[in-house]
Design a protein around this motif. Sequence first.
Motif, PDB file in Angstrom:
ATOM      1  N   LEU A  58      -2.373   0.671  -4.908  1.00 14.39           N
ATOM      2  CA  LEU A  58      -1.934  -0.578  -4.326  1.00 14.39           C
ATOM      3  C   LEU A  58      -1.049  -1.449  -5.329  1.00 14.39           C
TER       4      LEU A  58
ATOM      5  N   ILE B  77      -9.614   0.199  -1.417  1.00 14.83           N
ATOM      6  CA  ILE B  77      -8.339  -0.472  -1.057  1.00 14.83           C
ATOM      7  C   ILE B  77      -8.505  -1.947   0.000  1.00 14.83           C
TER       8      ILE B  77
ATOM      9  N   LEU C 141       0.783  -1.070   0.079  1.00 15.07           N
ATOM     10  CA  LEU C 141       0.088  -0.031   0.025  1.00 15.07           C
ATOM     11  C   LEU C 141       0.890   1.046  -0.078  1.00 15.07           C
TER      12      LEU C 141
END
Length: 297
Positions: free
Chosen positions: A274, A291, A191
């Motif tokens: 991501l 996400i 991330l």
Amino acid sequence: MCACKNQGSSTKQDTVSVHSQTKFPFPEIPATLTEPEARKAYLLTHYWEQFDFADTTLVNNRDVTEQGFVNFIALLADGTTPEELTRESLKNWCTGFVGKDHARRVLTQTTDEYLYNPNSPFYNENLYGLYLETLLGMLPQTDAMRSSYQFKLKLVKRNNPGNRATDFTYYLPDGTRRTLADTKVKGDRLLLMFYDPECESCHEVLLQMAADTALAEAVRAGKLSVLAVYTEGNKAAWRKALPDMPEGWTVGTDREAVKTGALYDLKAMPSLYLLDGSKTVLLKDAAYEKIRTTLAF
């Protein structure tokens, strides 16, 4: 084009009707077209033919122009419109306003607000990119706005899902130099967040992420890695906020390299991506909620 020019009186009459009814002048679809695909194709390719781009009063009427535009992009982005039809429809639309200074100003700004603003419910970088390509294909090389449109198109085409994320250098709080490419990733998921602790929306998202116990557990368990990169130039502000960053995250500053080099599109902060372990983009500039849904931990 000749046929349109020969119907000047009809167009004027239609324009008056638009003003009195405050409605967008949709084209009349021939009754001979009965298949939904054919009717849609006709509607899109002829969508703006009855709209008078030279009429500044009409262009400024948001109930007509803006609502007509919203319906237009909704059709283009409904998931069933072939790219060839989308490009043809965009070309016909751009042809109408590209030579009209006021209409061009209003409609390019409207397009930016609807398709390029991440907070817009119509945010669509793919459609926005097609629009920019279409517009650039019609403008003369001497047009003052070409460089701006080319810059935006360059950003839109970068770091899209399926592509390798652009590499950059960042520095840890102790001065250690690293690159995105050599950043180790746990659980095949990274991330990546570009942020500024002095940005209000960044602060809100950071609080949301810090309070997410599932995210904290996933990081602790090695299911994913989080890399937070400060992109601005106030080193003191960045260091002051370091104690507030969640445990287990990698936090660094790029010393403004990403912004200066336009390596990523930072039109809104924070900007979250991501990636997988090979740094391939899975989600681009996505909301944290999206996400989280994708990660499903």
